[in-house]
Design a protein around this motif. Structure first.
Motif, short mmCIF file in Angstrom:
data_model
loop_
_atom_site.label_atom_id
_atom_site.label_comp_id
_atom_site.label_asym_id
_atom_site.label_seq_id
_atom_site.Cartn_x
_atom_site.Cartn_y
_atom_site.Cartn_z
N GLU A 30 0.83 -1.19 0.00
CA GLU A 30 0.00 0.00 0.00
C GLU A 30 0.88 1.25 0.00
OE1 GLU A 30 0.10 -2.18 2.53
OE2 GLU A 30 -1.85 -3.16 2.74
N PRO A 31 0.39 2.37 -0.55
CA PRO A 31 1.20 3.59 -0.60
C PRO A 31 1.69 4.06 0.76
CG PRO A 31 -0.72 3.80 -2.02
CD PRO A 31 -0.90 2.54 -1.24
N ASP A 32 0.91 3.79 1.81
CA ASP A 32 1.31 4.26 3.14
C ASP A 32 1.94 3.16 3.99
OD1 ASP A 32 -0.89 2.70 3.62
OD2 ASP A 32 -1.98 4.18 4.82
N HIS A 33 2.40 2.09 3.35
CA HIS A 33 2.98 0.98 4.10
C HIS A 33 4.17 1.48 4.92
CE1 HIS A 33 4.26 -3.17 4.95
NE2 HIS A 33 5.47 -2.67 4.86
N ALA A 34 4.19 1.09 6.20
CA ALA A 34 5.30 1.43 7.10
C ALA A 34 5.70 0.18 7.85
CB ALA A 34 4.88 2.52 8.08
N VAL A 51 10.89 1.62 6.33
CA VAL A 51 10.24 2.25 5.19
C VAL A 51 8.92 2.83 5.64
CG1 VAL A 51 8.98 0.18 4.45
CG2 VAL A 51 9.60 1.91 2.76
N GLY A 52 8.47 3.89 4.98
CA GLY A 52 7.13 4.39 5.20
C GLY A 52 7.08 5.80 5.72
N PRO A 53 5.94 6.46 5.52
CA PRO A 53 5.77 7.83 6.01
C PRO A 53 5.76 7.89 7.53
CG PRO A 53 3.69 6.95 5.17
CD PRO A 53 4.75 5.96 4.81
N ASP A 54 6.34 8.94 8.06
CA ASP A 54 6.34 9.19 9.50
C ASP A 54 6.94 8.02 10.28
OD1 ASP A 54 5.82 10.96 11.56
OD2 ASP A 54 3.81 10.17 11.95
N THR A 55 7.93 7.37 9.67
CA THR A 55 8.56 6.19 10.28
C THR A 55 10.06 6.26 10.14
OG1 THR A 55 6.64 4.79 9.78
CG2 THR A 55 8.73 3.66 10.17
N ASP A 56 10.78 5.92 11.20
CA ASP A 56 12.21 5.73 11.12
C ASP A 56 12.59 4.55 12.01
OD1 ASP A 56 12.33 6.68 13.78
OD2 ASP A 56 12.82 8.71 13.14
N GLY A 57 13.87 4.34 12.23
CA GLY A 57 14.29 3.19 13.01
C GLY A 57 13.91 3.25 14.48
N ASP A 58 13.60 4.46 14.98
CA ASP A 58 13.22 4.64 16.38
C ASP A 58 11.71 4.62 16.60
OD1 ASP A 58 15.84 4.92 17.38
OD2 ASP A 58 15.89 7.02 16.77
N THR A 59 10.93 4.53 15.55
CA THR A 59 9.48 4.54 15.68
C THR A 59 9.01 3.30 16.45
OG1 THR A 59 9.23 5.78 13.63
CG2 THR A 59 7.31 4.58 14.41
N LEU A 60 7.99 3.47 17.27
CA LEU A 60 7.46 2.38 18.09
C LEU A 60 6.07 1.99 17.61
CD1 LEU A 60 8.48 3.80 21.58
CD2 LEU A 60 9.67 2.02 20.27
N THR A 357 8.36 -5.32 12.46
CA THR A 357 7.14 -4.62 12.84
C THR A 357 6.52 -4.02 11.59
OG1 THR A 357 8.28 -2.51 13.17
CG2 THR A 357 8.10 -3.96 15.09
N ARG A 358 5.21 -3.78 11.67
CA ARG A 358 4.53 -3.04 10.60
C ARG A 358 3.39 -2.27 11.23
NH1 ARG A 358 1.99 -6.32 6.03
NH2 ARG A 358 0.30 -4.81 6.12
N ARG A 359 2.97 -1.20 10.54
CA ARG A 359 1.94 -0.33 11.13
C ARG A 359 0.53 -0.77 10.77
NH1 ARG A 359 1.29 6.32 10.85
NH2 ARG A 359 -0.30 6.38 12.50
N ARG A 360 0.30 -1.12 9.51
CA ARG A 360 -1.07 -1.48 9.11
C ARG A 360 -1.36 -2.93 9.43
NH1 ARG A 360 -4.96 0.94 6.60
NH2 ARG A 360 -3.66 2.62 5.74
#
Length: 385
Positions: A30-34, A51-60, A357-360
């Motif tokens: 998906e376009p917003d895959h994180a 990978v992904g918007p509003d995401t980096d290696g420190d994102t929880l 990890t993944r967001r969606r």
């Protein structure tokens, strides 16, 4: 239609193929895959990608049942210390648990999903789902749904509360406190059972699943069945059914860190915990001795899972990762998946510790389809170096 997605982060020499695999699989996402993927081999970080918007290696992210890996690590440490004994009755530590015919059930049976206390007859409130002690008080008096020791079924939202009460009675400390003091703080892990308010800005809420028409038809063909063990185990049967998909989006859940499914982590944190546990990290000896890893990784429950209604395999708490998903991994690999698509494990034979990890929320069924490709690529690189 394929598209190019920018993958960030680093890989060690010899692991460039993992970045290539990560990039290739994202072409259909998906376009917003994180998402994030991290791995250690014999204590050295070899993969750290995101990978992904509003995401980096420190994102929880909320990691659902990958949380159980941290809970079972605490149990393994306490067994290794001699504080807990797997073949003692649970009621030895927690007398109230003996109610309704559970007096002979052992800690080994509890951690192997064999005691039959998968939920409460009338269901849990949202407050009880977030609070392990409140849930444990209800579970102590619950009649088991099968005779303890005769079968097994996934204790999806109860096993952390059950194990946590044993830890509290034996040590005077909550499972979350023992984890914080002995595992998370010494290694500075970004894997939290109880997310401090100060770290909330780094958390990203779970996004709902986006099923294809075919997946939607499959989901619609499986309506809720309130009277089943599956519904009871996932707390879908009571007056206030749990929406498992959005569970980590509750601040109360994140703040209290229920040990079944309330953890918050980055892929770095997941992988580093298993590296510290099994392979050693930062030049230190592993938290667990080889004999402890072998005992907790040995298959204890294998066959038809009464809750999931499918063939499953568990060691002492940990899922049997090699038998269940990745047969190319070594015998005795220990880990746990989360229904939101997270995954973490250690393979003692190759020295690999992995976190994803993944967001969606993936659809359907909660399994991330990309896991197998990433794990295979990392394992191949690890064993050919």
């Amino acid at each position: 239609m394929t598209r190019e997605i920018k993958v960030h982060g680093t890989t060690a020499a010899g692991y460039e193929s993992v970045r290539d695999e990560f990039t290739a699989m994202l072409a259909q996402a998906e376009p917003d895959h994180a998402s994030q993927v991290a791995a250690y081999v014999r204590g050295r970080q070899v993969v750290d990608l995101w990978v992904g918007p509003d995401t980096d290696g420190d994102t929880l992210f909320g990691v659902y049942s990958s949380t159980k890996g941290a809970a079972h690590l605490v149990m393994a440490l306490l067994v290794q210390d001699g504080t807990l004994e797997l073949d003692r009755e649970v009621a030895y530590y927690w007398p109230e648990f003996a109610a309704e015919g559970k007096g002979d059930a052992t800690l080994r049976e509890l951690l192997s999903h064999r005691v039959g206390v998968v939920g409460a007859d009338s269901g849990f409130s949202p407050e009880e789902i977030a609070d392990d002690r409140a849930a444990a008080a209800r579970l102590a008096t619950q009649r088991p749904y099968w005779r303890p020791g005769t079968a097994f079924g996934y204790h999806a939202l109860s096993i952390g509360a059950l194990a946590g009460e044993v830890v509290l009675r034996a040590t005077g400390r909550t499972l979350q406190e023992v984890y914080e003091e002995r595992v998370r703080v010494p290694y500075g892990l970004d894997f939290h059972l109880g997310l401090p308010e100060a770290l909330e800005p780094r958390f990203r809420s779970v996004l709902p699943m986006m099923p294809s028409p075919e997946e939607r038809a499959l989901l619609d063909a499986q309506p809720p069945q309130p009277g089943t063990l599956n519904s009871i185990a996932f707390n879908r049967h009571g007056a206030q059914p749990t929406d498992v998909e959005s569970l980590p989006n509750s601040r109360s859940v994140r703040a209290q860190g229920p040990a079944s499914a309330g953890g918050v982590a980055s892929a770095r944190g997941l992988a580093a915990m298993y590296a510290a546990a099994v392979g050693g990290l930062e030049g230190r000896e592993p938290l667990l001795k080889a004999d402890t890893v072998a005992e907790f990784g040995q298959i204890h429950s294998h066959g038809h899972d009464l809750v999931l209604r499918a063939h499953k395999s568990f060691g002492v708490g940990f899922q049997n990762v090699a038998e269940a998903w990745y047969p190319f991994l070594g015998v005795g690999s220990i880990g746990h998946k989360g229904v939101g698509g997270s995954q973490a494990f250690a393979d003692p034979r190759s020295g690999l510790a992995y976190g994803y990890t993944r967001r969606r929320f993936p659809a359907p069924g909660g399994a991330a389809p990309e896991d197998e490709r990433l794990v295979r690529a990392i394992h191949t690189a690890a064993v050919t170096r």
